[in-house]
Motif scaffolding. Structure first.
Motif, PDB file in Angstrom:
ATOM      1  N   ASP A 135       7.339  32.092   7.037  1.00 45.46           N
ATOM      2  CA  ASP A 135       7.329  30.738   6.479  1.00 45.46           C
ATOM      3  C   ASP A 135       8.744  30.393   6.034  1.00 45.46           C
ATOM      4  OD1 ASP A 135       6.928  28.366   5.162  1.00 45.46           O
ATOM      5  OD2 ASP A 135       5.781  29.240   3.500  1.00 45.46           O
ATOM      6  N   HIS A 136       9.340  29.397   6.677  1.00 45.87           N
ATOM      7  CA  HIS A 136      10.692  28.952   6.335  1.00 45.87           C
ATOM      8  C   HIS A 136      10.675  27.668   5.508  1.00 45.87           C
ATOM      9  CE1 HIS A 136      10.855  31.080  10.281  1.00 45.87           C
ATOM     10  NE2 HIS A 136      11.849  31.716   9.690  1.00 45.87           N
ATOM     11  N   GLY A 137       9.504  27.278   5.056  1.00 41.87           N
ATOM     12  CA  GLY A 137       9.398  26.046   4.293  1.00 41.87           C
ATOM     13  C   GLY A 137       9.224  24.814   5.143  1.00 41.87           C
ATOM     14  N   GLU A 138       8.921  25.017   6.426  1.00 44.01           N
ATOM     15  CA  GLU A 138       8.796  23.880   7.340  1.00 44.01           C
ATOM     16  C   GLU A 138       7.811  22.836   6.830  1.00 44.01           C
ATOM     17  OE1 GLU A 138       9.609  27.460  10.167  1.00 44.01           O
ATOM     18  OE2 GLU A 138       8.535  27.096   8.283  1.00 44.01           O
ATOM     19  N   GLU A 139       6.693  23.301   6.282  1.00 40.90           N
ATOM     20  CA  GLU A 139       5.649  22.369   5.846  1.00 40.90           C
ATOM     21  C   GLU A 139       5.604  22.212   4.329  1.00 40.90           C
ATOM     22  OE1 GLU A 139       4.276  20.759   8.187  1.00 40.90           O
ATOM     23  OE2 GLU A 139       5.005  22.057   9.804  1.00 40.90           O
ATOM     24  N   SER A 140       6.449  22.933   3.613  1.00 39.28           N
ATOM     25  CA  SER A 140       6.307  22.939   2.154  1.00 39.28           C
ATOM     26  C   SER A 140       7.526  22.450   1.384  1.00 39.28           C
ATOM     27  CB  SER A 140       5.949  24.352   1.673  1.00 39.28           C
ATOM     28  OG  SER A 140       6.973  25.268   2.031  1.00 39.28           O
ATOM     29  N   TYR A 141       8.732  22.653   1.907  1.00 39.39           N
ATOM     30  CA  TYR A 141       9.909  22.345   1.094  1.00 39.39           C
ATOM     31  C   TYR A 141      10.086  20.835   0.965  1.00 39.39           C
ATOM     32  CZ  TYR A 141      14.311  22.664  -1.285  1.00 39.39           C
ATOM     33  OH  TYR A 141      15.287  22.556  -2.243  1.00 39.39           O
ATOM     34  N   GLN A 142      10.226  20.385  -0.273  1.00 39.64           N
ATOM     35  CA  GLN A 142      10.441  18.974  -0.568  1.00 39.64           C
ATOM     36  C   GLN A 142      11.824  18.801  -1.195  1.00 39.64           C
ATOM     37  OE1 GLN A 142       8.112  16.514   0.174  1.00 39.64           O
ATOM     38  NE2 GLN A 142       6.925  18.148   1.148  1.00 39.64           N
ATOM     39  N   GLY A 143      12.664  18.024  -0.563  1.00 44.65           N
ATOM     40  CA  GLY A 143      14.004  17.791  -1.088  1.00 44.65           C
ATOM     41  C   GLY A 143      14.037  16.657  -2.091  1.00 44.65           C
ATOM     42  N   SER A 144      15.126  16.634  -2.879  1.00 37.86           N
ATOM     43  CA  SER A 144      15.284  15.571  -3.875  1.00 37.86           C
ATOM     44  C   SER A 144      16.729  15.119  -4.003  1.00 37.86           C
ATOM     45  CB  SER A 144      14.767  16.059  -5.240  1.00 37.86           C
ATOM     46  OG  SER A 144      15.438  17.258  -5.637  1.00 37.86           O
ATOM     47  N   GLY A 145      17.495  15.244  -2.904  1.00 37.78           N
ATOM     48  CA  GLY A 145      18.863  14.734  -2.887  1.00 37.78           C
ATOM     49  C   GLY A 145      19.869  15.574  -3.638  1.00 37.78           C
ATOM     50  N   ARG A 146      19.578  16.823  -3.887  1.00 45.61           N
ATOM     51  CA  ARG A 146      20.470  17.669  -4.697  1.00 45.61           C
ATOM     52  C   ARG A 146      21.768  18.029  -3.977  1.00 45.61           C
ATOM     53  NH1 ARG A 146      16.697  22.479  -6.538  1.00 45.61           N
ATOM     54  NH2 ARG A 146      18.391  22.977  -7.984  1.00 45.61           N
ATOM     55  N   LEU A 147      21.789  17.919  -2.646  1.00 54.85           N
ATOM     56  CA  LEU A 147      23.000  18.218  -1.869  1.00 54.85           C
ATOM     57  C   LEU A 147      23.438  17.005  -1.046  1.00 54.85           C
ATOM     58  CD1 LEU A 147      22.066  21.794  -0.560  1.00 54.85           C
ATOM     59  CD2 LEU A 147      23.276  21.190  -2.668  1.00 54.85           C
ATOM     60  N   ALA A 148      23.134  15.833  -1.533  1.00 54.71           N
ATOM     61  CA  ALA A 148      23.400  14.604  -0.777  1.00 54.71           C
ATOM     62  C   ALA A 148      24.874  14.492  -0.400  1.00 54.71           C
ATOM     63  CB  ALA A 148      22.980  13.392  -1.599  1.00 54.71           C
ATOM     64  N   GLY A 149      25.126  14.313   0.906  1.00 52.77           N
ATOM     65  CA  GLY A 149      26.474  14.099   1.397  1.00 52.77           C
ATOM     66  C   GLY A 149      27.304  15.352   1.582  1.00 52.77           C
ATOM     67  N   LYS A 150      26.757  16.527   1.316  1.00 54.07           N
ATOM     68  CA  LYS A 150      27.526  17.759   1.449  1.00 54.07           C
ATOM     69  C   LYS A 150      27.499  18.272   2.890  1.00 54.07           C
ATOM     70  CE  LYS A 150      27.034  19.395  -3.343  1.00 54.07           C
ATOM     71  NZ  LYS A 150      28.441  19.183  -3.730  1.00 54.07           N
ATOM     72  N   ALA A 151      28.524  19.047   3.233  1.00 51.95           N
ATOM     73  CA  ALA A 151      28.634  19.671   4.550  1.00 51.95           C
ATOM     74  C   ALA A 151      28.586  21.182   4.368  1.00 51.95           C
ATOM     75  CB  ALA A 151      29.940  19.266   5.236  1.00 51.95           C
ATOM     76  N   ALA A 152      27.646  21.836   5.050  1.00 52.33           N
ATOM     77  CA  ALA A 152      27.418  23.264   4.845  1.00 52.33           C
ATOM     78  C   ALA A 152      27.595  24.050   6.137  1.00 52.33           C
ATOM     79  CB  ALA A 152      26.016  23.501   4.289  1.00 52.33           C
ATOM     80  N   VAL A 153      28.134  25.246   6.008  1.00 51.50           N
ATOM     81  CA  VAL A 153      28.197  26.229   7.090  1.00 51.50           C
ATOM     82  C   VAL A 153      27.289  27.382   6.697  1.00 51.50           C
ATOM     83  CG1 VAL A 153      29.645  27.898   8.315  1.00 51.50           C
ATOM     84  CG2 VAL A 153      30.548  25.618   7.765  1.00 51.50           C
ATOM     85  N   ILE A 154      26.339  27.724   7.570  1.00 56.07           N
ATOM     86  CA  ILE A 154      25.415  28.828   7.305  1.00 56.07           C
ATOM     87  C   ILE A 154      25.458  29.778   8.491  1.00 56.07           C
ATOM     88  CG2 ILE A 154      23.054  29.490   6.739  1.00 56.07           C
ATOM     89  CD1 ILE A 154      22.550  26.570   5.902  1.00 56.07           C
ATOM     90  N   THR A 155      25.850  31.018   8.263  1.00 50.87           N
ATOM     91  CA  THR A 155      25.836  31.995   9.349  1.00 50.87           C
ATOM     92  C   THR A 155      24.477  32.681   9.392  1.00 50.87           C
ATOM     93  OG1 THR A 155      26.721  33.846   8.042  1.00 50.87           O
ATOM     94  CG2 THR A 155      28.314  32.343   9.053  1.00 50.87           C
ATOM     95  N   GLY A 156      24.087  33.114  10.586  1.00 54.49           N
ATOM     96  CA  GLY A 156      22.754  33.692  10.745  1.00 54.49           C
ATOM     97  C   GLY A 156      21.672  32.674  10.462  1.00 54.49           C
ATOM     98  N   ALA A 157      21.929  31.410  10.828  1.00 57.61           N
ATOM     99  CA  ALA A 157      21.016  30.316  10.457  1.00 57.61           C
ATOM    100  C   ALA A 157      19.945  30.049  11.495  1.00 57.61           C
ATOM    101  CB  ALA A 157      21.819  29.034  10.214  1.00 57.61           C
ATOM    102  N   ASP A 158      19.881  30.853  12.538  1.00 55.39           N
ATOM    103  CA  ASP A 158      18.873  30.634  13.581  1.00 55.39           C
ATOM    104  C   ASP A 158      17.478  31.007  13.107  1.00 55.39           C
ATOM    105  OD1 ASP A 158      20.374  33.286  13.840  1.00 55.39           O
ATOM    106  OD2 ASP A 158      18.475  33.730  14.842  1.00 55.39           O
ATOM    107  N   SER A 159      17.363  31.954  12.175  1.00 52.57           N
ATOM    108  CA  SER A 159      16.042  32.463  11.797  1.00 52.57           C
ATOM    109  C   SER A 159      16.098  33.023  10.386  1.00 52.57           C
ATOM    110  CB  SER A 159      15.583  33.561  12.774  1.00 52.57           C
ATOM    111  OG  SER A 159      16.472  34.673  12.713  1.00 52.57           O
ATOM    112  N   GLY A 160      14.949  33.468   9.895  1.00 49.63           N
ATOM    113  CA  GLY A 160      14.877  34.164   8.618  1.00 49.63           C
ATOM    114  C   GLY A 160      15.387  33.344   7.453  1.00 49.63           C
TER     115      GLY A 160
END
Length: 280
Positions: A23-48
């Motif tokens: 479960d990656h939060g596909e059906e559960s995670y609810q955002g609230s704008g806490r990172l609005a406008g930010k640019a992120a780099v995530i390594t190993g972001a394909d899974s897990g």
């Protein structure tokens, strides 16, 4: 308690072959704008954990560069969720053991986003060995390169493009305090990530850049069935106080907190997400 059947895959593992699917939060995670406008780099972001963090970041308003090795189907699925949240997804495959590729990841993020606000060093590899003599020199070198040296290369390349308020997050592990003998190289690099992040927090404080790490316990990701014997997979997670492995969706909110401006005074921390096992 979650019971997963004995199973095994070839490294680096694929989400679609896991039973049950994480479960990656596909059906559960609810955002609230806490990172609005930010640019992120995530390594190993394909899974897990990486996928769960990418989904959470996107739903909080961030654009995401998805760095991964060669798991194209998994990475495209992560990108689909990011785009479904209305954010930009950039896919960059390649080997994090290569310093030049680490610089390419950052250069691509800068070309696409103009800056780096959040750097999540999450890519990892591990292998299980019951005897030290079974760990080849090549495996030792590669484990350090993928897990630890890449963090150095990425951070060094990203710093010129990070502004005050930016956040660096390393994925450590409960293994950094409680090493699993059969995962010796992995134990060493996870301790290194915790130490490096703590040092970066002090080194980068004058620039207004924060650095923290997350220390997950057993989490159900493709790394597990692709690097552990099938019988170990069946009992995976039973060592936690909650008597089950965590789901990636249960780890991602900590990354959101550390990446957000709400954590403006949180730097040098290592946050345990271990199902009840304390870290030192």
């Amino acid at each position: 308690m979650m019971n997963q059947p004995a199973q095994q895959q070839e490294p680096p593992g694929r989400t679609g072959e896991m039973n049950p699917r994480p479960d990656h939060g596909e059906e559960s995670y609810q955002g609230s704008g806490r990172l609005a406008g930010k640019a992120a780099v995530i390594t190993g972001a394909d899974s897990g954990i990486g996928r769960a963090v990418a989904i959470a970041f996107a739903r909080e308003g961030a654009d995401v560069l998805i760095s991964y090795l060669d798991e194209h189907d998994d990475a495209q699925e992560t990108a689909r969720w990011v785009e479904q949240a209305g954010r930009k997804a950039v896919l960059v495959p390649g080997d994090m053991a290569d310093a030049a590729h680490c610089r390419l990841v950052i250069n691509t993020a800068v070309a696409e986003f103009g800056r780096v606000d959040v750097l999540v060093n999450n890519a990892a590899q591990q292998r299980t060995h019951d005897k030290l003599e079974d760990i080849s020199d090549e495996e030792w070198d590669r484990t350090l390169a993928v897990n630890l040296s890449a963090f150095f290369y990425l951070t060094k390349a990203a710093l010129p493009h990070m502004r005050p308020g930016a956040s660096i997050i390393g994925t450590s592990s409960v293994n950094s305090d409680s090493p699993t003998p059969a995962l010796l190289p992995y134990d060493v690099i996870k301790a290194g990530i915790a130490n490096m992040t703590a040092g970066l927090a002090q080194l980068l404080a004058p620039r207004g850049i924060r650095a923290n790490s997350v220390a997950p316990g057993p989490v159900w990701t493709p790394l597990i069935p692709s690097t552990m014997p099938a019988e170990h997979v069946e009992s995976f997670g039973s060592s936690s106080a909650l008597d089950r492995p965590g789901q990636p969706a249960e780890v991602a909110p900590v990354y959101v907190m550390l990446a957000s401006d709400e954590a403006s005074y949180v730097s040098g921390a290592r946050v345990a997400v271990t199902g009840g096992k304390p870290i030192l």
